[in-house]
Design a protein around this motif. Structure first.
Motif, PDB file in Angstrom:
ATOM      1  N   PHE A 194      -1.443 -17.287   3.707  1.00  0.00           N
ATOM      2  CA  PHE A 194      -2.692 -16.969   4.404  1.00  0.00           C
ATOM      3  C   PHE A 194      -3.196 -15.613   3.923  1.00  0.00           C
ATOM      4  CE2 PHE A 194       0.934 -15.637   6.898  1.00  0.00           C
ATOM      5  CZ  PHE A 194       0.638 -14.354   7.309  1.00  0.00           C
ATOM      6  N   TYR A 195      -4.465 -15.385   4.164  1.00  0.00           N
ATOM      7  CA  TYR A 195      -5.096 -14.142   3.723  1.00  0.00           C
ATOM      8  C   TYR A 195      -5.083 -13.108   4.850  1.00  0.00           C
ATOM      9  CZ  TYR A 195      -7.081 -15.479  -0.792  1.00  0.00           C
ATOM     10  OH  TYR A 195      -7.249 -15.822  -2.107  1.00  0.00           O
ATOM     11  N   GLN A 196      -4.801 -11.870   4.472  1.00  0.00           N
ATOM     12  CA  GLN A 196      -4.989 -10.748   5.379  1.00  0.00           C
ATOM     13  C   GLN A 196      -6.119  -9.877   4.852  1.00  0.00           C
ATOM     14  OE1 GLN A 196      -1.133  -8.818   5.786  1.00  0.00           O
ATOM     15  NE2 GLN A 196      -0.694  -9.999   7.633  1.00  0.00           N
ATOM     16  N   CYS A 197      -6.825  -9.267   5.780  1.00  0.00           N
ATOM     17  CA  CYS A 197      -7.944  -8.384   5.446  1.00  0.00           C
ATOM     18  C   CYS A 197      -7.621  -7.020   6.043  1.00  0.00           C
ATOM     19  CB  CYS A 197      -9.249  -8.936   6.008  1.00  0.00           C
ATOM     20  SG  CYS A 197      -9.550 -10.675   5.591  1.00  0.00           S
ATOM     21  N   ASP A 198      -7.108  -6.124   5.213  1.00  0.00           N
ATOM     22  CA  ASP A 198      -6.572  -4.850   5.684  1.00  0.00           C
ATOM     23  C   ASP A 198      -7.523  -3.692   5.416  1.00  0.00           C
ATOM     24  OD1 ASP A 198      -4.330  -6.319   6.283  1.00  0.00           O
ATOM     25  OD2 ASP A 198      -2.942  -4.831   5.476  1.00  0.00           O
ATOM     26  N   VAL A 199      -7.508  -2.740   6.325  1.00  0.00           N
ATOM     27  CA  VAL A 199      -8.223  -1.487   6.141  1.00  0.00           C
ATOM     28  C   VAL A 199      -7.275  -0.379   6.602  1.00  0.00           C
ATOM     29  CG1 VAL A 199      -9.348  -1.713   8.400  1.00  0.00           C
ATOM     30  CG2 VAL A 199     -10.358  -0.250   6.668  1.00  0.00           C
ATOM     31  N   ASP A 200      -7.043   0.613   5.735  1.00  0.00           N
ATOM     32  CA  ASP A 200      -6.050   1.651   6.015  1.00  0.00           C
ATOM     33  C   ASP A 200      -6.551   3.013   5.566  1.00  0.00           C
ATOM     34  OD1 ASP A 200      -3.010   0.316   6.524  1.00  0.00           O
ATOM     35  OD2 ASP A 200      -4.471  -0.977   5.549  1.00  0.00           O
TER      36      ASP A 200
ATOM     37  N   LEU B 176       0.837  -1.203   0.000  1.00  0.00           N
ATOM     38  CA  LEU B 176       0.000   0.000   0.000  1.00  0.00           C
ATOM     39  C   LEU B 176       0.873   1.255   0.000  1.00  0.00           C
ATOM     40  CD1 LEU B 176      -2.607   1.660   0.359  1.00  0.00           C
ATOM     41  CD2 LEU B 176      -2.348   1.324   2.827  1.00  0.00           C
ATOM     42  N   ALA B 177       1.904   1.263   0.833  1.00  0.00           N
ATOM     43  CA  ALA B 177       2.793   2.422   0.892  1.00  0.00           C
ATOM     44  C   ALA B 177       3.441   2.674  -0.469  1.00  0.00           C
ATOM     45  CB  ALA B 177       3.853   2.198   1.958  1.00  0.00           C
TER      46      ALA B 177
ATOM     47  N   LYS C 236      -8.767   6.098   1.688  1.00  0.00           N
ATOM     48  CA  LYS C 236      -9.275   5.025   2.540  1.00  0.00           C
ATOM     49  C   LYS C 236      -9.393   3.772   1.680  1.00  0.00           C
ATOM     50  CE  LYS C 236     -12.580   6.042   5.456  1.00  0.00           C
ATOM     51  NZ  LYS C 236     -13.880   6.505   6.008  1.00  0.00           N
ATOM     52  N   ARG C 237      -8.599   2.756   1.993  1.00  0.00           N
ATOM     53  CA  ARG C 237      -8.620   1.549   1.162  1.00  0.00           C
ATOM     54  C   ARG C 237      -8.751   0.301   2.022  1.00  0.00           C
ATOM     55  NH1 ARG C 237      -5.243  -1.549   3.212  1.00  0.00           N
ATOM     56  NH2 ARG C 237      -3.354  -2.403   2.318  1.00  0.00           N
ATOM     57  N   PHE C 238      -9.383  -0.736   1.421  1.00  0.00           N
ATOM     58  CA  PHE C 238      -9.332  -2.066   2.013  1.00  0.00           C
ATOM     59  C   PHE C 238      -8.746  -3.021   0.986  1.00  0.00           C
ATOM     60  CE2 PHE C 238     -13.472  -2.338  -0.100  1.00  0.00           C
ATOM     61  CZ  PHE C 238     -13.500  -3.640  -0.583  1.00  0.00           C
ATOM     62  N   GLN C 239      -8.116  -4.076   1.480  1.00  0.00           N
ATOM     63  CA  GLN C 239      -7.451  -5.049   0.608  1.00  0.00           C
ATOM     64  C   GLN C 239      -7.538  -6.418   1.261  1.00  0.00           C
ATOM     65  OE1 GLN C 239      -3.552  -3.796  -0.532  1.00  0.00           O
ATOM     66  NE2 GLN C 239      -3.065  -5.642  -1.682  1.00  0.00           N
ATOM     67  N   ILE C 240      -8.011  -7.405   0.514  1.00  0.00           N
ATOM     68  CA  ILE C 240      -8.150  -8.769   1.014  1.00  0.00           C
ATOM     69  C   ILE C 240      -7.445  -9.690   0.029  1.00  0.00           C
ATOM     70  CG2 ILE C 240      -9.765 -10.587   1.705  1.00  0.00           C
ATOM     71  CD1 ILE C 240     -11.852  -8.370   2.180  1.00  0.00           C
ATOM     72  N   GLN C 241      -6.213 -10.089   0.366  1.00  0.00           N
ATOM     73  CA  GLN C 241      -5.396 -10.905  -0.525  1.00  0.00           C
ATOM     74  C   GLN C 241      -4.468 -11.803   0.290  1.00  0.00           C
ATOM     75  OE1 GLN C 241      -3.949  -7.557  -3.329  1.00  0.00           O
ATOM     76  NE2 GLN C 241      -4.164  -9.327  -4.697  1.00  0.00           N
TER      77      GLN C 241
ATOM     78  N   LEU D  93       6.386   5.245   6.700  1.00  0.00           N
ATOM     79  CA  LEU D  93       6.608   4.175   5.732  1.00  0.00           C
ATOM     80  C   LEU D  93       6.474   4.655   4.288  1.00  0.00           C
ATOM     81  CD1 LEU D  93       7.234   1.198   5.365  1.00  0.00           C
ATOM     82  CD2 LEU D  93       4.781   0.712   5.548  1.00  0.00           C
ATOM     83  N   VAL D  94       5.426   5.408   3.984  1.00  0.00           N
ATOM     84  CA  VAL D  94       5.246   5.877   2.610  1.00  0.00           C
ATOM     85  C   VAL D  94       6.418   6.755   2.194  1.00  0.00           C
ATOM     86  CG1 VAL D  94       3.751   7.150   1.024  1.00  0.00           C
ATOM     87  CG2 VAL D  94       2.740   5.742   2.840  1.00  0.00           C
ATOM     88  N   GLY D  95       6.943   7.548   3.152  1.00  0.00           N
ATOM     89  CA  GLY D  95       8.060   8.428   2.857  1.00  0.00           C
ATOM     90  C   GLY D  95       9.315   7.692   2.436  1.00  0.00           C
TER      91      GLY D  95
END
Length: 447
Positions: free
Chosen positions: A137-143, A100-101, A116-121, A320-322
């Motif tokens: 394994f799968y993670q279900c992220d919201v950032d 994401l970063a 605002k994003r979600f990602q399920i992979q 992190l993005v920086g």
């Protein structure tokens, strides 16, 4: 003969498991969308340079590395001065936060300023497989990226609380801490700042190896016995105090201005989430360290008494993005572990009665013309009914047994008379009740 088992730490998902996974993923996605989060997907592989140095000393060791294109490991290792680490240029995705970063750094000008994003992979880690721990394994992220507002923490914590509540979880809490508080504890304990990272790796294992185990590990990492005891003393007794009491205790232990500001943030977060599904579950936990090195502010982790370990966690990571863009982009996120959620739900029989396959099986007699049967099945499918046709000649009893074994609730028995009269016997395989309906009645009954 070659083994047909999948690699250790990885699994095949048969239809029943896939149905349950999709049910949970659907609940998670619906909840995240309700909060205004947008979907994102990133590649399975990242440049190794993107991944290295973002996960701490232990995380880097768990990265799956991918060889250079066309490179043969056996041949390369015979070359003087070439080690295995020199052969990789790509790595499998370790988590969803670093990708994401990278995406925000790459596409920042075309994304909303507050994204605002979600990602399920799926993600991959070269870890030792155990109960509830897998290599794939799968993670279900919201950032949320682009804001330092404490409202971003409120949003991701509240969304996570809603997800777990709607899935049926009741016996869980959300451990809460702040990296500045941890840094201040390190300072107050008299531990050299250069050893902060290694001390946090040890403290993060408190729930796994206990006080004595952490003390031993701290001393093995070069921290004096006295400093280790002072640090552990600041993490003790949290379970006997409520959040207000814990804040006051930490204010006394950590008089540094930065620590006081961090405690103010924690107090505000508790106040703002009080009316949400997550509010009553937040527990200030000074021992919570979250081993990933990129966290900068509040951190949190979902804990259940029904499961050893965590259901998920996250925190603020403003730097992190920086690392990719060269400019400061604040960010906050929460990640849920799908596999552990599924395991707990399975063990506690929390799944509703899910329709795995077809709603009805069409069973034909020996002399039934098949063209009208295919036409009927097509019209039912167009009307939204899931239909299976028994594909070969067989006794009616065998067809009905097959439908029942596949958990198909209804059987539609079609012979030549039914085709000519356009009246069809519909059998409920659970109760044995049968009714004869025309096509419109079938659609109404099955849909």
């Amino acid at each position: 003969m070659a083994s047909t088992k999948p690699p250790s730490g990885m699994r095949d998902y048969l239809p029943d498991a896939v149905t349950k996974r999709r049910y949970v993923i659907g609940k998670i996605e619906t909840t995240y969308r309700r909060y205004g989060f947008l979907p994102l997907e990133t590649p399975t592989m990242e440049n190794l340079s993107t991944l290295l140095g973002k996960y701490g000393e232990e995380g880097d060791q768990l990265l799956y590395r991918v060889l250079h294109r066309g490179q043969r490991l056996s041949r390369a290792l015979t070359q003087p001065g070439v080690g295995q680490g020199d052969l990789a240029e790509l790595g499998l995705r370790y988590d969803l936060t670093v990708p994401l970063a990278r995406v925000v750094a790459q596409y920042g000008n075309s994304l909303p300023r507050i994204f605002k994003r979600f990602q399920i992979q799926p993600v991959w880690r070269a870890d030792r497989p155990a109960k509830g721990r897998f290599r794939e394994f799968y993670q279900c992220d919201v950032d949320i990226t682009g804001t330092t507002s404490i409202m971003a923490e409120v949003e991701v914590i509240s969304a996570t609380g809603d997800v777990l509540t709607e899935l049926g979880f009741r016996n869980f809490s959300i451990a809460l801490n702040h990296r500045v508080i941890l840094r201040s504890m390190i300072e107050a304990a008299g531990i050299d700042a250069a050893l902060e990272g290694t001390a946090l790796v040890a403290i993060d294992k408190l729930d796994k190896i206990g006080v004595d185990g952490v003390r031993d590990e701290l001393t093995q990492r070069g921290i004096s016995d006295a400093a280790a005891d002072r640090l552990l003393a600041m993490t003790a007794g949290a379970e006997t105090l409520d959040n207000d009491g814990r804040i006051e205790q930490l204010r006394e232990q950590l008089p540094m201005p930065a620590a006081q500001d961090a405690l103010n943030d924690i107090a505000t977060l508790l106040e703002l989430t009080a009316a949400t599904s997550a509010g009553s579950r937040l527990r200030i936990t000074p021992a919570l360290a979250r081993g990933l090195s990129y966290y900068t502010g509040p951190i949190f982790e979902v804990i259940s008494d029904d499961f050893s370990g965590s259901l998920g966690g996250g925190g603020r990571y403003d730097n992190l993005v920086g690392m990719f863009s060269g400019k400061q982009v604040p960010a906050i996120g929460f990640s849920l572990g799908l596999e552990r959620i599924l395991m707990l739900m399975e063990e506690a029989a929390m799944f509703p009665d899910l329709q795995m396959g077809a709603k009805v099986m069409i069973c034909t007699l020996t002399d039934t013309p098949l063209t009208p049967v295919v036409g009927l099945a097509n019209r039912l499918r167009q009307a939204g009914v899931m239909v299976e046709i028994y594909p070969e000649p067989a006794r009616l009893g065998r067809q009905l047994q097959t439908a029942d074994s596949m958990h198909i609730p209804y059987a539609l028995i079609v012979g030549p008379d039914e085709v000519s009269q356009q009246q069809y016997p519909l059998k409920d395989l659970a109760s044995g009740e049968q009714q004869t309906l025309d096509e419109a009645g079938l659609i109404t009954a099955l849909r």
